[in-house]
Design an enzyme around this catalytic site. Structure first.
Site, PDB file in Angstrom:
ATOM      1  N   PRO A   2       0.802  -1.220   0.000  1.00  0.00           N
ATOM      2  CA  PRO A   2       0.000   0.000   0.000  1.00  0.00           C
ATOM      3  C   PRO A   2       0.839   1.275   0.000  1.00  0.00           C
ATOM      4  CG  PRO A   2      -0.245  -1.192   2.078  1.00  0.00           C
ATOM      5  CD  PRO A   2       0.703  -1.962   1.245  1.00  0.00           C
ATOM      6  N   GLU A   3       0.701   2.028  -1.056  1.00  0.00           N
ATOM      7  CA  GLU A   3       1.298   3.361  -1.122  1.00  0.00           C
ATOM      8  C   GLU A   3       0.133   4.341  -1.196  1.00  0.00           C
ATOM      9  OE1 GLU A   3       4.347   3.573  -4.144  1.00  0.00           O
ATOM     10  OE2 GLU A   3       4.760   1.445  -3.958  1.00  0.00           O
TER      11      GLU A   3
END
Length: 271
Positions: A2-3
DNA sequence: ACTATTTCCTGGATGC
DNA sequence: TGCATCCAGGAAATAG
């Protein structure tokens, strides 16, 4: 992993699903690694709190909590690390391995934090105090952006990953933005010309927004369902494409390691 | 004040 | 098939 785009989508999904709901009670697992605040502090903050709104701050998910009378109560901050997941599901769904927190909601559902590798972090802070360590890449102006990088000797790739400069960019989008800007990841940040810096400045929000648009639906499904759906799909131009032809010039994409992080680029399109 | 390296952690891939 | 080893990486901690 997750960015910014994934966290943005997850936060939006959570807000849509849980805003207004009340946390009746909380279960916290015995592993302390994912906890940045003490378990009793987390429980005290969450139990009885109403979820006013959930949003993204950098790579963090921030839930604004209020008391029953509507007064500010605090913030619940979730960082997903590498493998963190937040699920909203009925209580009868089997509890996955590596579940570290379960918040039982007044609506009858459960909000669960699951993280096998435990690089994620949970914490609670006073109301309206949490801020990202760096600038928001979607908001920043060019002069400020330029000042962040133009004196740094570190590789531009490493600078992009530094959350104290820009918050939200991770390994995938750093590579993707550098490809679109035509800049090699190992270039010293200070060596970028103003033109190159400007290309990078423009590439970052383009990549991030495309990713948010592309990932939105599948992530929503993911949060919505019991959790096993695939992670979101995205058209990567260089990331994870070592040896495959560059989509522009057909040159094989190279993979190198920069301070322990794999970095992908086209040796012909990126200078 | 910066920068580079190490550490945390598990599951999946790889090699013998 | 099974076992050991390596690798993925965000960010804090540590070292230089």
């Amino acid at each position: 992993m997750p960015e910014l785009p994934e966290v943005e989508t997850i936060a939006r999904g959570l807000d849509k699903r849980t805003a207004g709901d009340v946390i009746d009670s909380v279960w916290i697992g015995s592993r302390t690694q994912p906890l940045k605040s003490r378990p009793d502090e987390i429980a005290k903050m969450l139990e009885g709190a109403r979820l006013k709104a959930v949003r993204r701050v950098g790579k963090h998910i921030a839930a604004d909590l209020e008391n029953q009378d509507g007064s500010p109560r605090g913030q619940w901050i979730i960082h997903l690390g590498m493998t963190g997941r937040v699920l909203v599901c009925p209580p009868e769904i089997e509890i996955p391995k590596h579940t570290h927190l379960i918040a039982r909601l007044h609506s009858g559902r459960e909000l669960r934090f699951v993280d096998p590798r435990m690089f994620g972090k949970l914490q609670v802070v006073p109301a309206n105090t949490f801020t990202a360590p760096g600038k928001e890449p979607l908001d920043i102006g060019f002069e400020l952006f330029s000042n962040l990088f133009r004196k740094r000797k570190t590789p531009i790739k490493s600078a992009l990953l530094n959350q104290k400069l820009l918050s939200g960019i991770g390994n995938i989008y750093a590579d993707e933005a550098l490809f679109r800007a035509g800049v090699r990841p190992r270039r010293r940040a200070a060596s970028l010309t103003r033109t190159e810096l400007h290309k990078l400045y423009e590439a970052i929000p383009v990549v991030l927004k495309e990713a948010i648009a592309a990932g939105g639906s599948s992530i929503s499904d993911y949060v919505d369902a019991a959790g096993e759906e695939g992670f979101f799909q995205l058209q990567h131009r260089v990331y994870g494409r070592e040896g495959e032809p560059c989509l522009i010039c057909k040159t094989p994409v190279k993979r190198i390691v920069i301070s322990g992080r794999s970095s992908h680029y086209c040796p012909k399109c990126q200078k």
